[in-house]
Every structure is written in C-alpha cells, then in structure tokens.
Design an enzyme around this catalytic site. Structure first.
Site, short mmCIF file in Angstrom:
data_model
loop_
_atom_site.label_atom_id
_atom_site.label_comp_id
_atom_site.label_asym_id
_atom_site.label_seq_id
_atom_site.Cartn_x
_atom_site.Cartn_y
_atom_site.Cartn_z
N ASP A 190 0.85 -1.19 0.00
CA ASP A 190 0.00 0.00 0.00
C ASP A 190 0.89 1.24 0.00
OD1 ASP A 190 -3.22 0.57 0.98
OD2 ASP A 190 -1.77 2.22 1.09
N ILE A 191 0.52 2.22 -0.81
CA ILE A 191 1.33 3.43 -0.97
C ILE A 191 1.31 4.29 0.30
CG2 ILE A 191 -0.40 5.04 -1.89
CD1 ILE A 191 1.61 5.59 -4.19
N GLU A 216 -12.31 3.58 -1.56
CA GLU A 216 -11.82 4.68 -2.41
C GLU A 216 -11.47 4.20 -3.81
OE1 GLU A 216 -8.52 6.29 -0.27
OE2 GLU A 216 -9.78 7.11 1.33
N HIS A 237 -6.98 -5.60 2.26
CA HIS A 237 -5.82 -5.04 2.98
C HIS A 237 -5.31 -6.12 3.92
CE1 HIS A 237 -6.72 -0.64 2.19
NE2 HIS A 237 -7.89 -1.18 1.91
N HIS A 244 -10.32 -5.26 -3.36
CA HIS A 244 -9.00 -5.52 -2.79
C HIS A 244 -9.12 -5.84 -1.31
CE1 HIS A 244 -9.83 -1.19 -2.60
NE2 HIS A 244 -9.17 -1.17 -1.45
P1 AMP Z 1 -9.81 1.64 0.01
O1 AMP Z 1 -10.44 1.69 -1.36
O2 AMP Z 1 -10.50 2.50 1.01
O3 AMP Z 1 -9.66 0.24 0.53
O4 AMP Z 1 -8.38 2.29 -0.08
C1 AMP Z 1 -7.55 2.15 -1.19
C2 AMP Z 1 -6.14 1.93 -0.75
O5 AMP Z 1 -5.31 1.94 -1.90
C3 AMP Z 1 -5.57 2.98 0.22
O6 AMP Z 1 -5.07 2.30 1.37
C4 AMP Z 1 -4.46 3.64 -0.58
O7 AMP Z 1 -3.36 4.02 0.21
C5 AMP Z 1 -4.09 2.58 -1.58
N1 AMP Z 1 -3.54 3.06 -2.83
C6 AMP Z 1 -4.02 4.04 -3.63
N2 AMP Z 1 -3.26 4.20 -4.72
C7 AMP Z 1 -2.25 3.30 -4.62
C8 AMP Z 1 -1.14 2.96 -5.44
N3 AMP Z 1 -0.88 3.59 -6.60
N4 AMP Z 1 -0.32 1.98 -5.01
C9 AMP Z 1 -0.54 1.34 -3.85
N5 AMP Z 1 -1.59 1.61 -3.05
C10 AMP Z 1 -2.43 2.57 -3.42
#
Ligand code: AMP
Length: 111
Positions: A33-34, A99, A106, A104
């Site tokens: 995760d970024i 978001e 975590h 996905h």
């Molecule tokens: P959510 O949709 O709430 O589960 O969150 C999306 C997750 O994706 C967040 O934890 C972000 O930090 C992560 N994220 C967004 N863009 C990227 C990326 N380019 N590479 C890795 N993780 C990402």
C-alpha cells in the site's frame, strides 16, 4: 454501478503505473500500500474485474474464489505472518470507506 476500467488498480494490472509488487500469480496481484497503516500493509487484488467484495462474492465462480483464497494463503506464508498474526480488511462502497473500486483486501500486521 459498473466497473471503471480507469480505476488506479486496473491501471496497475495493465502495468500503466508501477507498484511495489510482492506476489503475483494467475489469479491475483499483491503489492505494498502506498500509504501504509501498519508495519506490513499490502493489498491483494484479483486480476479479474470485480468492483468490491460483494460483487466478487456474488459473481466470481467457485473455482476462481477457491484459487483467490489459496493465493491469499500463499501470501500469508510468504510474509511469514501465519504464526505472528495479521488483519485482513476490505471496504465496500462509499459508506464502507472504499476509495478504489476494484476489489482488494488489505493485509496488515505489526510484524
Ligand atoms: P480503500 O479503497 O478505502 O480500501 O483504499 C484504497 C487503498 O489503496 C488505500 O489504502 C491507498 O493508500 C491505496 N492506494 C491508492 N493508490 C495506490 C497505489 N498507486 N499503489 C498502492 N496503493 C495505493
């Protein structure tokens, strides 16, 4: 809601933007995760297009689900988390805090 091919994880799957990959097989891609919320924070995404977990549970076939979870199991071992412990979380929908609208998991751990 239909699947948006321009979501950021779709772009990662097409290698249009980079990721810090930790594991890949026929069914899934996993990367860091970024914006990590724990010492270990990786994302696990299916290669097929599912918007969220509800879409995945409703529409993925049994074989794909089995292979997806087998790959999750492989990642747990590859990160040596089986005995140390971990959390698996997923967000569904705006009210669930989602978001990025490609399903996905975590995978988080303090080790
Ligand atoms: P959510 O949709 O709430 O589960 O969150 C999306 C997750 O994706 C967040 O934890 C972000 O930090 C992560 N994220 C967004 N863009 C990227 C990326 N380019 N590479 C890795 N993780 C990402």
């Amino acid at each position: 809601m239909s699947y948006d091919n321009e979501n950021i994880f779709a772009k990662i799957l097409r290698s249009e933007i980079p990721c810090d990959k930790i594991y890949e097989d026929e069914y899934i891609l996993s990367f860091k995760d970024i914006n990590p919320q724990a010492k270990t924070h990786v994302l696990i995404i299916p290669k097929d297009k599912y918007i969220d977990i509800a879409d995945f549970l409703q529409n993925a076939n049994a074989q794909y689900k089995t292979n997806f979870w087998a790959s999750v199991n492989t990642i747990i071992d590859s990160l040596s988390l089986r005995d140390k412990g971990f959390q698996i979380k997923t967000h569904k929908g705006k009210d669930g805090g989602q978001e990025v609208f490609h399903f996905h998991l975590h995978l988080l751990s303090n080790s």
